[in-house]
Write an enzyme that holds these catalytic residues in place. Structure first.
Site, PDB file in Angstrom:
ATOM      1  N   GLU A 182      24.902   3.979  -9.466  1.00  0.00           N
ATOM      2  CA  GLU A 182      24.995   5.245  -8.362  1.00  0.00           C
ATOM      3  C   GLU A 182      26.530   5.965  -9.098  1.00  0.00           C
ATOM      4  OE1 GLU A 182      24.046   5.671  -5.149  1.00  0.00           O
ATOM      5  OE2 GLU A 182      22.293   3.948  -6.342  1.00  0.00           O
ATOM      6  N   LYS A 240      28.460 -14.282   5.016  1.00  0.00           N
ATOM      7  CA  LYS A 240      27.339 -13.526   4.394  1.00  0.00           C
ATOM      8  C   LYS A 240      26.876 -12.318   5.433  1.00  0.00           C
ATOM      9  CE  LYS A 240      26.248 -15.076   0.152  1.00  0.00           C
ATOM     10  NZ  LYS A 240      26.305 -16.736   0.779  1.00  0.00           N
ATOM     11  N   ASP A 242      28.429 -13.289  -5.831  1.00  0.00           N
ATOM     12  CA  ASP A 242      27.293 -12.696  -5.647  1.00  0.00           C
ATOM     13  C   ASP A 242      27.969 -11.089  -4.227  1.00  0.00           C
ATOM     14  OD1 ASP A 242      25.520 -12.692  -3.471  1.00  0.00           O
ATOM     15  OD2 ASP A 242      26.116 -14.976  -2.536  1.00  0.00           O
ATOM     16  N   HIS A 296      33.827  24.829  -1.887  1.00  0.00           N
ATOM     17  CA  HIS A 296      32.822  24.491  -2.902  1.00  0.00           C
ATOM     18  C   HIS A 296      33.312  23.751  -4.093  1.00  0.00           C
ATOM     19  CE1 HIS A 296      29.645  27.067  -1.081  1.00  0.00           C
ATOM     20  NE2 HIS A 296      30.464  28.524  -0.912  1.00  0.00           N
TER      21      HIS A 296
END
Lengths: 393, 393, 393, 393
Positions: free
Chosen positions: C84, C217, C291, C381
């Site tokens: 990314e 998890k 992990d 901007h």
């Protein structure tokens, strides 16, 4: 005297009460029923300020609830104070199912009232040392707590650390009182003693007697997980025939509905998978002089419903039931009478009352499970015509 | 006749009430105050079953609350029914702060009552087609809803899909009633019409009138995010001098406490970052014949507190305030009198009442913010001696 | 051999790998880079089944991170594996701010890996007795746990009771391994010994080695509140001038944005009030053989941001950081090299690595706080042109 | 040149990369595998800054996954990049069960990427007017959004109001990209146009492009309820014989475990009632060049498990699956090869990839359900010896 401020200083002497009533009547307001034969001003000191009169809430008698707990044993008539039509009928129906199933069982799993001060330290290390010190000095802190109260007893110290902030959740056994005030004073005493005895006290940058970790008067995850007040379960095994006769449904249908309901509870982010514990608890709390604001914390209800050999097993667990039989409004006339109907007036009865409250919640859940499970397309008109207290989802 | 069952069939005729009272008295129980001059049995039909008498809850008069809303404008005396000492005093203190700050402002941001049936389909595609169809047939559904009620109006259809299960949250405008029953019937009618008109109706495997997506009588995330009942904000800008005089604190101190409090709310998993909305709402609901069980949903209070040019800006938002001025207990004698004190009796007043409720909550939060912010080590004894309704965390 | 099943039995011998590659190539697929100079099949046994080749993830070097922890002390170059764009640049910018602020501090507050079996009893009383017994037999259970592992040590037993179900959260110190497998075996051994030694073992109706109380998890409230893995805080005090120079913002602006952000975190039901801990943790975990699925649990980040005397205090607390420096993928070639860059290769380095991870997260949060705080209308901007890793809300 | 700063300016030209490598090697660090035959510096611009080399993550081939979706139809070999032993084997086992059950079905229920700016107004009324205006000017806003992007399309405007703060959740269809960057720019353009065209723009007190309502890179309730990215369900009906053969369990046993698991998910405050979606998603995302940090949002998995006529119905719903087949790391060599194995390389394949991801998650859940359900006392040693990827609760 032109406003309510004039009629106060919070007093509830007869003269002050009369002045307050006159102030409203001079505005052309009718307060006849509020005034009518209300509790004498002198008798409600400690329960109300700026006393005006008494609101009347209709009481219905449900039951009897047949329960076999460690503290509540036998058959109890249940006074429920509510203005919501069908609530009493619905709970009553659930109690009948329980009776016809041979009664429910109940057990109290924990009994603590919490107050959680926050200590902010001037370094991470300071916060860590304090956490360690708390663990190692528990007995001294218990002694400290016992100074301010003869009923309270420090039983639990649970720390939650967030960097420099240490939130300490002190748990107390508070006898037969709900105990928030007792715990407030005892915790403050413990904190003062910590300031004296903790070697790193000068590292405390700021202090607050109460953080959101208590958590009082509002639902929180920490209360559900670690309990506040009483944690109680009531359970019943309903024969399939009773389910069919009284609730016009079957274990299979109920179990399928519960499965869908559990999914939707998880998806919608519900407080728990129960249905309407708030209804029964609010009605019992108002009747019995317990604080109905505690419905916010107490209404979390974890339901375990599953098929059993006999038919349907249903258990309701209230992880944070806040109740007492002394203090608060328990000594006022109708409140004391309602506790009397339950055989729960005064000291020695808090756990008995807690078990009854949970049995009542169980009855309400059973009744609503029945209403929901039979609310299929086919049974449309009957379903909607049947009594249910407002809700089912 | 030996038990409460005998004295029922849910009746509240005088004879039945007397029999029920006699049943308890024959057991040696005193119910003198419950019986005493209570509402006549005939007058409480629709509000209670198995009627026994009336519970009395002391009412204190707080205020006046100075509020400038779209619906509530002016100065209101606030009747609060509670048995918890210091509650009225605390709210009264907050209202004084609001008055001395020039009053609070209020606005209603949404007004819907929801019911959320679940449709389970026999395939994923079936669920998806139905979701699409609902979106495209909204006006027909609105017409369908209008069949059952002249007060209700279907205003919102929000679908939540979980595989084969489609939870449809129907939102209705319900006039001045809290509206749960109205919505129940209207939703059922809509569902029956869906069964008739939806081409894929035979793909519906099971149906339930109410899932956990409503979510009634319990806190849920979907209610906080998408609102249920009224969503109302009340705000006030408190001059620093008023904060100092009345609450003995300063904007900086309060802001630091709020920062710690917001962290602890996030960490502890609180319903919101408010303090004790449940206290004021329960007391108002009981006084005014609204359902105190709705405290479970309504007590979520999102507090926006920040330093302002004048001193301290405080805003309380209730995302799911469930209130009404018709129906439920609103027509009973003391309840109607209390609504009268607020100028909120009967039709046309629900939004006014909602704004007042939120202003009252705001007052209570301000009072407690003050108590907490001044509860430092130094101010120990005064802090603990000061009135606060049970809690602060 | 026509499908992948044929090329398995999970094997990773060279022949099997080649067959698997050929199977894909015969379908006309290009897997040149996956094959190219990949880890030898024999060297990845234990890390992968059905081995095919290696995916390449670009690694950028951020830093150095200047940190003063109990375990990590000094200046660390940080390898981040990501695809990314702008992620490395953003973290790098935060590390520069930290350096120019004199470095960050870090502390580990707890260190346990949990496994939570469920015991269901045939009565409420059975569940309660078991809960009591666990409390009283802790040392025997600790001895039991030590049978299966020389690295693991049972340090915590936390019970959560739901009626007949008792969820026991066993916490272990697991040395330098993340420890999920170690804990699985040790917990099972403890449970077998409970079955032998608990007098009421025949009251156990069902048993499950792992309930949702671990919670592995996935994000859960119990993990945030009671921690899983390491609980670590990193903090820095940023001078106002550094904030201005590097992030074009000021303490006041940041604090106002954080206030709005905390409200929106509470309202939206976020996991925590952090911004993007997931970005840095995923990149570190992939680089260092930890992990990346543990990002699900570990990404909860509680941010404490407030004005300080110097400028802006920022602290990031990770309540459930799951990391290790032995086991899993830590021994594979590039993974070992990246741990080497951090001086964290092998035993003795888990806490050091945990502190670095948290310092990296802190750097990322600072960088994004800067991006958000300067993203006003005026700076339109530039703001959008500036590097930010995907997100800010 | 003594530190990493010197070797940057974020550049990835070959010379810069070499300098960066030399800097580490001069410290005596080995980075041989990171350097070895890594992607050329020029080819990773846009994906990484401060490029050093490539990390290698072993890829295993699971499957084939047999799936019948609207977009993914047929049999797919699944590349999973992980260093966690038994993960591939576990998913592979689940895919075999799916195949032997005739395959799974999948459907995409929504497809939007969100960005949620916050507008703070100088009054409650201002906030309310803006909310109304947004509803009435939707088509103009859609046109505005289309100015910045040819792939993006504004499809949803969902407002969340908190007093003066209005959080607007803009949802965009983003073609085959995950779309966070596209949405960032498009949302900013919409906001600039709002500033121009909204009559009350001068009432906007402050503005922020991104609040916590997006919610990016972290789990939140609003994402679960209202979705972010793709919302996809995959389902399968497993014959009892397959369950018995492959997972050594039965529908009844599984259903009882799920019931206990759902209760514990509700009680523990889990993100959802799924088990380990994070494992499969992280492995797929790394293999296929999708952002593994999105596991934080995407790992919420709502599982619907129930007995069926055939045996056991299992459906997995991912409410916030963030994936794309263009942009990010999808074009890098091994990443592109892995997408190629799935037949998902490049434009036109995002929904196909989303369905495959969900099918993979379903396979993993089935495998773990089997492991858990058979982990009874009796099956002790086999259970623990069986492959499971780290977790079960």
């Amino acid at each position: 005297m032109s406003d309510v401020e004039g009629a106060r200083a919070h007093g509830s002497d007869e003269a002050e009460v009369l002045e307050r009533q006159r102030y409203l009547e001079e505005k052309g307001l009718s307060i006849e029923w509020l005034k009518r034969d209300s509790y004498p001003g002198g008798s409600v000191k400690g329960n109300i300020e700026n006393y005006l009169g008494t609101a009347r809430v209709p009481v219905g008698l449900a039951g009897p609830l047949l329960i076999e707990g460690a503290h509540a044993r036998g058959s109890f008539d249940i006074p429920l104070a509510t203005t919501e039509g069908s609530l009493v009928a619905s709970y009553n129906r659930g109690m009948r199912v329980i009776r016809e199933s041979g009664g429910c069982r109940a057990a109290v799993f924990s009994d603590h009232m919490q107050r959680a001060p926050m200590f902010r330290f001037d370094s991470l290390e300071g916060a860590r040392r304090f956490t360690d010190w708390l663990r190692e000095n528990r007995s001294a802190l218990e002694a400290s707590a016992s100074k301010t109260t003869k009923h309270g007893r420090l039983t639990d110290i649970d720390t939650y650390n967030l960097g420099r902030n240490v939130y300490v959740r002190f748990g107390f056994h508070t006898g037969d009182a709900a105990g928030q005030n007792m715990v407030n004073a005892a915790t403050y005493q413990v904190c003062l003693d910590i300031r004296e005895s903790y070697p790193g006290a000068d590292e405390i940058e700021s202090f607050n007697l109460s953080s959101k970790f208590c958590t009082d008067k509002k639902y929180s995850r920490v209360n559900v997980l670690k309990s506040r007040g009483k944690k109680v379960t009531a359970e019943v095994d309903i024969p399939a025939a009773v389910l069919e006769d009284r609730l016009r449904t079957s274990p299979d249908i109920v179990c399928e509905h519960m499965l869908n309901g559990n999914l939707s509870a998880i998806y919608a982010g519900c407080v728990s998978n129960g249905f309407h514990a708030a209804n029964g608890l609010a009605a019992l709390f108002i009747a019995c002089g317990n604080d109905p604001a505690n419905v916010a914390e107490s209404h979390a209800d974890l339901l375990d419903v599953r098929a059993s050999a006999a038919g349907l097993y249903v258990a309701a667990t209230l992880p944070s039931l806040i109740v007492g039989t002394v203090g608060g409004g328990t000594g006022l006339p109708t409140q004391s009478e309602c506790l009397g109907i339950l055989g729960c007036r005064g000291a020695g009865n808090a756990l008995k009352f807690a078990e009854i409250c949970t049995g009542v919640v169980l009855a309400g859940e059973i009744s609503l499970i029945g209403a929901i499970a039979s609310e299929e397309w086919a049974g449309a008109h009957e379903a909607l015509g049947r009594n249910r207290p407002g809700e089912a989802g």
